[in-house]
Scaffold this motif. Structure first.
Motif, short mmCIF file in Angstrom:
data_model
loop_
_atom_site.label_atom_id
_atom_site.label_comp_id
_atom_site.label_asym_id
_atom_site.label_seq_id
_atom_site.Cartn_x
_atom_site.Cartn_y
_atom_site.Cartn_z
N ARG A 31 34.77 -22.68 -12.62
CA ARG A 31 34.38 -21.80 -11.52
C ARG A 31 32.85 -21.71 -11.44
O ARG A 31 32.26 -21.86 -10.36
CB ARG A 31 34.97 -20.41 -11.80
N ARG A 35 30.41 -23.26 -8.41
CA ARG A 35 29.47 -22.40 -7.68
C ARG A 35 28.06 -23.02 -7.71
O ARG A 35 27.40 -23.16 -6.69
CB ARG A 35 29.47 -21.02 -8.36
N HIS A 39 26.39 -24.43 -4.31
CA HIS A 39 25.23 -23.66 -3.81
C HIS A 39 23.95 -24.46 -3.91
O HIS A 39 23.08 -24.39 -3.04
CB HIS A 39 25.12 -22.33 -4.57
N THR A 109 37.17 -21.50 -6.00
CA THR A 109 36.26 -21.57 -4.84
C THR A 109 35.14 -20.53 -4.92
O THR A 109 35.40 -19.33 -5.08
CB THR A 109 37.06 -21.35 -3.54
N PRO A 110 33.88 -20.98 -4.86
CA PRO A 110 32.76 -20.04 -4.91
C PRO A 110 32.61 -19.32 -3.56
O PRO A 110 33.13 -19.80 -2.55
CB PRO A 110 31.55 -20.93 -5.19
N THR A 132 28.83 -24.00 3.71
CA THR A 132 29.34 -24.69 2.50
C THR A 132 30.82 -25.02 2.71
O THR A 132 31.55 -24.26 3.35
CB THR A 132 29.22 -23.80 1.25
N PRO A 134 33.54 -26.17 -0.12
CA PRO A 134 33.70 -26.58 -1.52
C PRO A 134 34.98 -27.36 -1.79
O PRO A 134 35.30 -27.65 -2.94
CB PRO A 134 33.72 -25.23 -2.26
#
Ligand SMILES: Nc1ncnc2c1ncn2[C@@H]1O[C@H](COP(=O)(O)OP(=O)(O)OP(=O)(O)O)[C@@H](O)[C@H]1O
Ligand SMILES: [Mg+2]
Length: 440
Positions: A31, A35, A39, A109-110, A132, A134
């Motif tokens: 996780r 992220r 990002h 998922t971030p 974004t 992801p």
């Protein structure tokens, strides 16, 4: 619950917990890395777009090219949106071959990032939007997670297999020890275990062998002592009987002769006294005979088992000439005194039962060497048991079978009575083999 199930179950539980903990740690780590990855890609994309926008953007073609440059990217999508909010053109991320399941995507998922960059084209006001996406990153992490999970699973299965094999091996040794213990409990003190394998088991086997050896020594010493006691008893009884016979017998005889002489006297009173004395002497003689009979050796084994069995057969065949008697004594080694006595008594009672209770044409007595011990059997064709005759020490007056069973049990052997309906009865005793000397 068996030891095997308990140990293997505990190890399986520990491995499962380790697998779960590993999976949880993998998720947390995944996780954070998803992220960071998404990002970082987003910030890079935003920076690069803003740099491009600083230049001379004179035509929408440049903007379309910027959007097109995001086509097939893994983490960021770009879109060109006009002032009415209509999407003019937008990029798509790379195609997903193995998308992650929804639950995994939900966990990994971030949080989404988005930015809208206004473009000041005088004739074409619009915005460039970056968001974004992801899914590709999540799909990649899913594929790594599956591989890692399968590897951990394979490791756990391998570990379980190795532990199970090692345990089964150890159990085999323990079972051998258990079988040895049972043998010793049944009186087979000659049992020994191979002192090989792991040092712990070898030590255990050596301890067992030492114990069995000591028990064997004690047992044979005990056996010898018992034999000696029986022998001493018999010798003592025979001595007393001899003394009684030799010392008292002649005097009683002399007394009887004298009393008989007195009983023939002419004097009436002397005659009466003489015959009274003679009666008293006859009474004492009867008593002494009874005592001598009781003091005689316990069985007819003075000349060995084979001769004693032959005597028994002769005894009954004289009284029952119509019955055919067969007997065979085939022993390589002689039995010890107690077993010999038991074998003799079994044949004696078996023959007596067969002639008394059945109507046989043939009675067969056999003494033979068997793998497990010495077999003593008496079989007849006299029509089978007259009634249910399970040997029980409680039955009064029917002590023959129960007595045989008790003798055999005391020696650690097996005793069976078989009713062959319509045919006859077979009694069988299997005596263990504590033997002491070669048959001459
Ligand atoms: N060979 C045989 N044939 C038929 N019946 C038998 C035979 N042997 C034993 N039985 C039956 O089993 C019973 C029990 O036998 P067991 O030897 O214990 O007692 P018993 O012979 O009756 O009396 P005891 O032996 O005490 O003098 C006998 O009464 C008889 O009914
Ligand atoms: Mg009997």
């Amino acid at each position: 619950m068996s030891l095997q199930i308990r140990v293997l179950g505990s190890i399986a539980l520990v491995l499962m917990l380790a697998l779960l903990a590993g999976s949880a740690w993998l998720l947390l780590h995944a996780r954070a890395s998803a992220r960071l990855e998404v990002h970082t890609a987003f910030r890079g994309a935003e920076e690069s777009v803003r740099d491009t926008m600083k230049g001379n953007v004179a035509h929408t073609v440049t903007l379309r090219e910027v959007v097109a440059s995001f086509e097939g990217q893994r983490h960021v999508r770009a879109a060109l949106i006009n002032e009415d909010g209509k999407v003019i053109v937008q990029s798509q991320i790379a195609q997903l071959r193995n998308p992650a399941p929804e639950w995994f995507a939900w966990l990994i998922t971030p949080p989404p990032l988005a930015v809208t960059i206004p473009i000041n084209l005088p004739q074409y006001p619009c915005v460039l939007q970056l968001v974004t996406d992801p899914r590709s990153e999540v799909a990649q992490i899913w594929s790594h997670a599956v591989t890692a999970f399968l590897a951990m699973l394979a490791f756990c299965a391998g570990a379980m297999a190795v532990v199970s094999l090692a345990f089964a091996h150890a159990l085999r040794r323990l079972k051998r020890l258990q079988a040895g213990m049972l043998d010793v409990a049944r009186g087979r003190y000659e049992t020994r275990l191979a002192a090989d394998g792991a040092p712990e088991f070898a030590e255990l086997a050596r301890g067992f062998n030492h114990m069995a050896g000591r028990l064997e020594q004690f047992s044979s010493r005990n056996q010898r002592l018992e034999d000696q006691i029986v022998q001493v008893q018999e010798e003592e009884r025979a001595g007393i009987a001899r003394d009684l016979h030799d010392e008292v017998g002649p005097y009683l005889f002399a007394l009887q002769v004298d009393a008989s002489a007195l009983a023939k006297s002419i004097d009436a009173e002397t005659r009466t006294r003489g015959s009274t004395i003679r009666e008293a002497v006859q009474h004492i003689q009867r008593q002494v005979k009874d005592i001598l009979r009781q003091l005689r050796p316990a069985s007819g084994l003075e000349f060995g088992l084979e001769a004693a069995v032959a005597d028994l057969v002769l005894f009954w065949s004289r009284r029952y000439p119509a019955i055919r008697f067969e007997h065979s004594v085939a022993l390589v080694l002689a039995l010890d005194r107690r077993s010999e006595d038991a074998a003799y008594r079994i044949v004696q009672e078996g023959l007596s039962n067969a002639v008394r209770h059945g109507a046989p044409g043939l009675i067969r007595a056999v003494l033979a060497e068997e793998q497990e011990g010495v077999l003593v059997s008496v079989e007849d064709d006299g029509g089978g048991l007259k009634q249910s005759a399970a040997p029980t020490e409680m039955s009064l007056g029917q002590m023959g079978l129960a007595g045989m069973a008790a003798r055999v049990r005391d020696l650690g052997g097996r005793f069976t009575v078989e009713d062959l309906p319509g045919q006859g009865v077979r009694i069988t005793a299997l005596l263990p083999r504590p033997r002491i000397r070669e048959v001459a």
